[in-house]
Design a protein around this motif. Structure first.
Motif, PDB file in Angstrom:
ATOM      1  N   GLY A 137      70.783  26.670  51.898  1.00 38.02           N
ATOM      2  CA  GLY A 137      70.879  25.261  51.552  1.00 38.02           C
ATOM      3  C   GLY A 137      69.621  24.473  51.808  1.00 38.02           C
ATOM      4  O   GLY A 137      69.523  23.318  51.392  1.00 38.02           O
ATOM      5  N   VAL A 138      68.624  25.082  52.493  1.00 39.18           N
ATOM      6  CA  VAL A 138      67.403  24.358  52.817  1.00 39.18           C
ATOM      7  C   VAL A 138      66.551  24.110  51.574  1.00 39.18           C
ATOM      8  O   VAL A 138      65.746  23.174  51.536  1.00 39.18           O
ATOM      9  CB  VAL A 138      66.590  25.099  53.902  1.00 39.18           C
ATOM     10  N   VAL A 139      66.704  24.944  50.542  1.00 38.96           N
ATOM     11  CA  VAL A 139      65.952  24.746  49.300  1.00 38.96           C
ATOM     12  C   VAL A 139      66.654  23.651  48.507  1.00 38.96           C
ATOM     13  O   VAL A 139      67.731  23.854  47.944  1.00 38.96           O
ATOM     14  CB  VAL A 139      65.864  26.037  48.476  1.00 38.96           C
ATOM     15  N   ARG A 140      66.054  22.468  48.479  1.00 36.80           N
ATOM     16  CA  ARG A 140      66.685  21.319  47.827  1.00 36.80           C
ATOM     17  C   ARG A 140      65.665  20.227  47.605  1.00 36.80           C
ATOM     18  O   ARG A 140      64.615  20.204  48.244  1.00 36.80           O
ATOM     19  CB  ARG A 140      67.831  20.775  48.675  1.00 36.80           C
ATOM     20  N   SER A 141      65.987  19.296  46.722  1.00 36.54           N
ATOM     21  CA  SER A 141      65.067  18.199  46.437  1.00 36.54           C
ATOM     22  C   SER A 141      65.450  16.931  47.190  1.00 36.54           C
ATOM     23  O   SER A 141      64.580  16.185  47.630  1.00 36.54           O
ATOM     24  CB  SER A 141      65.013  17.919  44.931  1.00 36.54           C
TER      25      SER A 141
END
Length: 280
Positions: free
Chosen positions: A93-97
């Motif tokens: 979930g850390v990959v996000r905008s």
């Protein structure tokens, strides 16, 4: 760890960095000749910044950005919280905008003036060509100076942290809130650059660690007029770029802004961008 101990840890960590960097002052000329920049400054556009430098050079100009401290609250695997390694980079979930809400089992959301920030990663060793496929990890404090995962009251949250992969233009864009100003530090955002997403799991794989700052008038305007930033306004009166333990030993050339200006308003939010030069 109590908040006062966290604050002391911030200052002790940054003091150690400042002392170490003071030993490098004799290398200042070589840094400048090599195009080094220890920090990046985002301004409001036009005129000059706090260091007296022009505030709107070409957006695709780049110089190699020198390393800065990742501070005591990076959660990149380089330190621990209560004896347990803190590494948000390995969490799903850390990959996000949009980095305003927490993710996973955490449910909090960071409040503040909206800020859409684009970092453009360019190869400073190859005519500022775009570095596509690089991973950029960004983190910063809340509007009242707390860091998720570390500060009391925010230790169960992981907001204001996120990772993205640069597109064909070398760009990543994060939606966040304007950071606060805590005692002893000038307003800033931390970031790390990794050569790929698969490598962005541990701090030892990073190719650049640095910080960016904001033009003082912009900070002052937001802190004066936006809800929740009153403590930041008080803290801002006690620090300048020149007195900051991390930014203070940099030359005017090193602190010069290198990208387009920040635009917007407290009511509508702000948009800004900055060029990150990586010697790839």
């Amino acid at each position: 760890m109590k908040d006062e101990h966290l604050h002391e840890a911030r200052l002790q960590h940054d003091l150690q960095v400042m002392l170490q960097r003071n030993l490098q002052r004799r290398q200042a000329l070589s840094w400048l000749l090599a195009g080094g920049s220890a920090a990046l400054l985002i301004g409001c556009g036009g005129g000059s910044d706090e260091m007296g430098m022009p505030s709107d050079p070409g957006s695709d100009e780049c110089i190699a950005n020198a390393s800065e401290t990742n501070g005591p609250f990076p959660s990149d695997g380089s330190n621990t919280v209560n004896g347990v390694e803190s590494n948000v980079l390995q969490e799903s979930g850390v990959v996000r905008s949009d980095i305003r809400p927490s993710f996973g089992s955490s449910t909090g959301t960071a409040d503040g003036v909206p800020l859409t920030l684009t970092l453009k990663v360019l190869n400073s060793n190859s005519s500022c060509t775009a570095l596509s496929g690089y991973a950029v990890y960004v983190w910063h404090c809340t509007r009242d100076g707390m860091y998720s995962l570390y500060s009391a009251g925010a230790r169960d949250e992981n907001y204001l942290r996120g990772l993205q992969v640069s597109d064909s233009n070398g760009e990543v864009t994060f939606t966040t809130v304007f950071p606060g100003c805590y005692a002893g530090r000038y307003p800033h955002i931390h970031f790390e650059v990794y050569p790929s997403l698969s490598m962005a799991t541990l701090y030892t794989n990073r190719v650049l660690t640095s910080q960016l700052a904001f033009e003082r008038d912009l900070c002052s305007a937001i802190y004066q007029n936006a809800s929740g930033y009153s403590a930041s306004l008080d803290n801002l009166t006690g620090v300048t770029i020149a007195s900051d333990g991390v930014f203070g030993d940099n030359s005017a050339a090193q602190m010069a802004q290198m990208t387009a200006a920040v635009s917007g308003s407290v009511a509508a939010g702000y948009t800004g961008s900055i060029v990150v030069g990586v010697p790839a």
